[in-house]
Design a protein around this motif. Structure first.
Motif, short mmCIF file in Angstrom:
data_model
loop_
_atom_site.label_atom_id
_atom_site.label_comp_id
_atom_site.label_asym_id
_atom_site.label_seq_id
_atom_site.Cartn_x
_atom_site.Cartn_y
_atom_site.Cartn_z
N SER A 203 -1.44 7.26 4.41
CA SER A 203 -1.77 6.87 5.79
C SER A 203 -2.80 5.76 5.85
N VAL A 204 -2.60 4.85 6.81
CA VAL A 204 -3.54 3.75 7.05
C VAL A 204 -4.26 3.94 8.38
N VAL A 205 -4.26 5.18 8.88
CA VAL A 205 -4.94 5.52 10.13
C VAL A 205 -6.42 5.80 9.83
N PRO A 206 -7.35 5.40 10.71
CA PRO A 206 -8.79 5.63 10.46
C PRO A 206 -9.12 7.10 10.25
N SER A 207 -10.08 7.37 9.36
CA SER A 207 -10.49 8.74 9.07
C SER A 207 -11.04 9.45 10.30
N LEU A 236 -8.67 0.12 -0.67
CA LEU A 236 -9.33 -1.18 -0.62
C LEU A 236 -8.91 -2.03 0.58
N GLY A 237 -7.78 -1.71 1.20
CA GLY A 237 -7.31 -2.50 2.34
C GLY A 237 -7.78 -1.95 3.67
N PRO A 238 -7.08 -0.95 4.23
CA PRO A 238 -7.52 -0.35 5.50
C PRO A 238 -8.95 0.19 5.45
N LYS A 239 -9.40 0.62 4.27
CA LYS A 239 -10.78 1.12 4.17
C LYS A 239 -11.78 0.03 4.53
N SER A 320 -13.73 2.07 -3.53
CA SER A 320 -13.38 2.12 -2.11
C SER A 320 -14.62 2.13 -1.22
N ASN A 321 -15.71 2.66 -1.73
CA ASN A 321 -16.95 2.68 -0.95
C ASN A 321 -17.56 1.29 -0.80
N VAL A 322 -17.14 0.37 -1.67
CA VAL A 322 -17.62 -1.02 -1.56
C VAL A 322 -16.41 -1.95 -1.40
N ALA A 323 -15.44 -1.49 -0.61
CA ALA A 323 -14.23 -2.29 -0.40
C ALA A 323 -14.57 -3.66 0.17
N TRP A 324 -15.63 -3.71 0.99
CA TRP A 324 -16.05 -4.99 1.56
C TRP A 324 -16.41 -5.99 0.46
N ALA A 325 -17.05 -5.50 -0.63
CA ALA A 325 -17.44 -6.38 -1.73
C ALA A 325 -16.21 -6.87 -2.49
#
Length: 371
Positions: A203-207, A236-239, A320-325
């Motif tokens: 799923s790509v729906v927000p948690s 890494l994407g939707p996260k 995944s916790n630093v997906a922005w990086a």
């Protein structure tokens, strides 16, 4: 009442056989999409317009006053097209349970036909809908307008299917990747939609999606959400979208309405979420024969036992916790590559550099629109 000059909605759309089997249509001359409901003749000094409004008013009153048999006799009725619906599915009256199966991004949906065959073989009162919206690359998935276009497509499938199977008492859903987004967005924006059993994979729906409200309103009955521990697409994407949304306090609307429910699970499910954990990547939940069996059991009987279990996400969970990086590094790498080639071509005359920039930008676009 159908305006004969309606350029917004085509006559064929108004008269969709499966959506309007019992409709009666009164054609209205000199009327379009908006003015078909303008009746006040004294509100205009134009004689022709005043006469047109008077005629609309007459038809409106006629529609309310005449008996249904009289209206069917004098005007176009879709009721005569019931035979068409029976040809679409001769056993449609026996269908009690409709199951929608929707594929995700970068997927032609070949696996959907197998679910259809398996589910309908197990229960003859089940009809599985496997309509496809086509191959959907990552680049288009990241664009809000393209995602929402497919949501509208899904809602259209939903309406036509329920019209085709009027005796269906239960509605269920199996979705993968972008398919899960289509259902979540449809539930948010169309209040008449509901499902008894919902199954999500990748799923790509927000948690933090608002499942609690939907559960309280009985618009969904129960949710099973299978998570693949090696699903880097969601991790890494939707996260990343979810992290940006949370960082700036944005709502689950417009652009940042993606998230990692398929990797981190959902927060709001009021005890009605059942989570399966699998090893493997984005499609792992659908590739395992044993898990497919448990999915069928969940859809047909509501069984929630025997869910898959696996170890934690390991290094991917940390990343995944630093997906922005990770996204920043990827953007920097693409930019650095372009800059390096630019420097190498610095000796080329200006026209050559302009051509290079255009070709490089086109290449990046093509790659993003095909992966």
């Amino acid at each position: 009442m159908l305006g004969k000059e309606d350029i917004r909605v085509r006559p064929d759309d108004n008269k969709e056989l499966m959506a309007t089997p019992n409709f009666i249509f009164l054609p209205v001359a000199d009327a379009g999409h908006g003015n078909v409901i303008r009746f006040a003749a004294d509100a205009t000094k134009d004689r022709a317009e005043a006469e047109a409004r008077a005629e609309r008013k007459r038809l409106f009153k006629l529609a309310l006053a005449r008996s249904i048999p009289e209206l069917r006799r004098d005007f176009t009725s879709n009721r005569t097209n019931e035979a068409f619906l029976d040809r679409a599915d001769s056993d449609r009256a026996k269908t009690k349970h409709v199951v929608f199966v929707v594929h995700g991004i970068r997927d032609w949906g070949g696996w959907m036909g197998e679910f259809k065959q398996e589910l309908e073989a197990q229960d003859p009162t089940v009809r599985v809908v496997t309509s496809k919206y086509g191959y959907f690359p990552m680049f288009r998935f990241l664009l809000f307008d393209d995602r929402e276009e497919n949501v509208r497509w899904f809602v259209d499938q939903y309406i036509e299917t329920l019209a085709l199977y009027p005796n269906a008492e239960r509605r269920s859903f199996i979705g993968h990747s972008n398919g899960t987004y289509l259902l979540a967005s449809a539930l948010q924006n169309y209040q008449a939609i509901y499902f008894d059993r919902v199954y999500f994979a990748g799923s790509v729906v927000p948690s933090d999606f608002g499942w609690n409200e939907l559960l309280r309103a009985r618009r969904i009955g129960v949710l099973r959400n299978d998570i693949a521990q090696g699903d880097w697409v969601v991790a890494l994407g939707p996260k990343f979208y979810q992290q940006v949304k949370n960082l700036f306090g944005l709502e689950n609307t417009v652009f940042f309405n993606l998230g990692s429910g398929g990797f981190n699970g959902f927060i709001e499910t009021a005890g009605h979420q059942y989570v399966g954990m699998l090893a493997g990547g984005h499609s792992a939940a659908l590739e395992s024969p044993q898990n497919r069996k448990s999915i069928r059991s969940f859809i047909l009987t509501g069984a929630t036992s025997g869910l898959p279990r696996s170890d934690g996400a390991g290094m991917l969970g940390v990343l995944s916790n630093v997906a922005w990086a990770v996204w920043l590094l990827a953007a920097a790498a693409v930019t650095a590559l372009g800059w390096a080639i630019w420097r190498c071509l610095a000796v080329v005359r200006r026209a050559g550099v302009i051509v290079f920039v255009a070709v490089y930008a086109a290449l990046v676009f093509v790659v993003l629109n095909t992966v």
